[in-house]
Design a protein around this motif. Structure first.
Motif, PDB file in Angstrom:
ATOM      1  N   LEU A  14       0.845  -1.179   0.000  1.00 44.60           N
ATOM      2  CA  LEU A  14       0.000   0.000   0.000  1.00 44.60           C
ATOM      3  C   LEU A  14       0.880   1.228   0.000  1.00 44.60           C
ATOM      4  CD1 LEU A  14      -2.930   1.120   0.432  1.00 44.60           C
ATOM      5  CD2 LEU A  14      -2.414   1.066   2.861  1.00 44.60           C
ATOM      6  N   SER A  15       0.498   2.208  -0.762  1.00 48.92           N
ATOM      7  CA  SER A  15       1.199   3.486  -0.778  1.00 48.92           C
ATOM      8  C   SER A  15       0.208   4.550  -0.336  1.00 48.92           C
ATOM      9  CB  SER A  15       1.716   3.777  -2.194  1.00 48.92           C
ATOM     10  OG  SER A  15       2.437   4.984  -2.201  1.00 48.92           O
ATOM     11  N   VAL A  16       0.604   5.365   0.623  1.00 51.07           N
ATOM     12  CA  VAL A  16      -0.282   6.393   1.154  1.00 51.07           C
ATOM     13  C   VAL A  16       0.532   7.672   1.366  1.00 51.07           C
ATOM     14  CG1 VAL A  16       0.046   5.595   3.529  1.00 51.07           C
ATOM     15  CG2 VAL A  16      -1.981   6.890   2.955  1.00 51.07           C
ATOM     16  N   THR A  17      -0.062   8.812   1.100  1.00 49.06           N
ATOM     17  CA  THR A  17       0.591  10.095   1.301  1.00 49.06           C
ATOM     18  C   THR A  17       0.081  10.703   2.599  1.00 49.06           C
ATOM     19  OG1 THR A  17       0.772  10.430  -1.078  1.00 49.06           O
ATOM     20  CG2 THR A  17       0.977  12.383   0.309  1.00 49.06           C
ATOM     21  N   VAL A  18       1.024  11.067   3.479  1.00 45.48           N
ATOM     22  CA  VAL A  18       0.664  11.639   4.781  1.00 45.48           C
ATOM     23  C   VAL A  18       1.636  12.763   5.130  1.00 45.48           C
ATOM     24  CG1 VAL A  18      -0.380   9.523   5.693  1.00 45.48           C
ATOM     25  CG2 VAL A  18       2.055   9.920   5.999  1.00 45.48           C
ATOM     26  N   PRO A  19       1.205  13.684   6.011  1.00 43.70           N
ATOM     27  CA  PRO A  19       2.110  14.736   6.466  1.00 43.70           C
ATOM     28  C   PRO A  19       2.958  14.250   7.635  1.00 43.70           C
ATOM     29  CG  PRO A  19      -0.042  15.069   7.438  1.00 43.70           C
ATOM     30  CD  PRO A  19      -0.146  13.858   6.529  1.00 43.70           C
ATOM     31  N   GLY A  20       4.061  14.946   7.887  1.00 37.84           N
ATOM     32  CA  GLY A  20       4.879  14.636   9.056  1.00 37.84           C
ATOM     33  C   GLY A  20       6.283  15.173   8.915  1.00 37.84           C
ATOM     34  N   ALA A  21       6.907  15.470  10.044  1.00 40.35           N
ATOM     35  CA  ALA A  21       8.282  15.978  10.061  1.00 40.35           C
ATOM     36  C   ALA A  21       9.290  14.870  10.329  1.00 40.35           C
ATOM     37  CB  ALA A  21       8.424  17.073  11.116  1.00 40.35           C
ATOM     38  N   THR A  22       8.796  13.732  10.866  1.00 42.35           N
ATOM     39  CA  THR A  22       9.663  12.590  11.154  1.00 42.35           C
ATOM     40  C   THR A  22       8.989  11.321  10.654  1.00 42.35           C
ATOM     41  OG1 THR A  22       8.694  12.095  13.303  1.00 42.35           O
ATOM     42  CG2 THR A  22      10.527  13.686  13.282  1.00 42.35           C
ATOM     43  N   VAL A  23       9.755  10.247  10.586  1.00 42.30           N
ATOM     44  CA  VAL A  23       9.185   8.954  10.227  1.00 42.30           C
ATOM     45  C   VAL A  23       8.066   8.598  11.202  1.00 42.30           C
ATOM     46  CG1 VAL A  23       9.649   6.470  10.129  1.00 42.30           C
ATOM     47  CG2 VAL A  23      11.231   8.070   9.035  1.00 42.30           C
ATOM     48  N   GLY A  24       8.285   8.808  12.488  1.00 38.49           N
ATOM     49  CA  GLY A  24       7.269   8.507  13.499  1.00 38.49           C
ATOM     50  C   GLY A  24       5.982   9.279  13.271  1.00 38.49           C
ATOM     51  N   ASP A  25       6.092  10.567  12.935  1.00 38.58           N
ATOM     52  CA  ASP A  25       4.908  11.378  12.628  1.00 38.58           C
ATOM     53  C   ASP A  25       4.138  10.774  11.453  1.00 38.58           C
ATOM     54  OD1 ASP A  25       5.710  13.241  14.563  1.00 38.58           O
ATOM     55  OD2 ASP A  25       6.504  14.661  13.073  1.00 38.58           O
ATOM     56  N   CYS A  26       4.874  10.402  10.420  1.00 30.58           N
ATOM     57  CA  CYS A  26       4.249   9.846   9.212  1.00 30.58           C
ATOM     58  C   CYS A  26       3.586   8.506   9.492  1.00 30.58           C
ATOM     59  CB  CYS A  26       5.280   9.721   8.096  1.00 30.58           C
ATOM     60  SG  CYS A  26       5.857  11.316   7.482  1.00 30.58           S
TER      61      CYS A  26
END
Length: 85
Positions: A14-26
């Motif tokens: 699965l590929s999904v686009t999400v916001p975040g400043a770190t891998v953990g946020d994403c």
């Protein structure tokens, strides 16, 4: 990109686009967006499971994968280590 072994009841990546400043946020944003992406498949007590590799733009994010910074357009890949013979 989320490997199918890390998704409940899905048999394809699965590929999904999400916001975040770190891998953990994403990962947190992806978990909220994709119900089949269960935290227990990749985290325990807030830490990444030892059998899950994280790559950002095809570069290993080890160590401190969850704190690894990302920017718009970066590609995060979660890949489980699969053993066998």
């Amino acid at each position: 990109i989320i490997h199918p072994n890390l998704l409940a009841n899905l048999e394809e990546q699965l590929s999904v686009t999400v916001p975040g400043a770190t891998v953990g946020d994403c990962l947190a944003a992806a978990t909220a967006k994709v119900p089949q992406f269960l935290p227990e498949n990749y985290l325990i007590n807030g830490e990444l499971l030892g059998h899950v590799l994280v790559y950002v733009n095809r570069v290993d994010a080890y160590p401190n994968e969850l704190a690894h910074p990302v920017k718009d357009g970066d590609r995060i890949e979660l890949i489980p280590i699969i053993g066998g013979g």
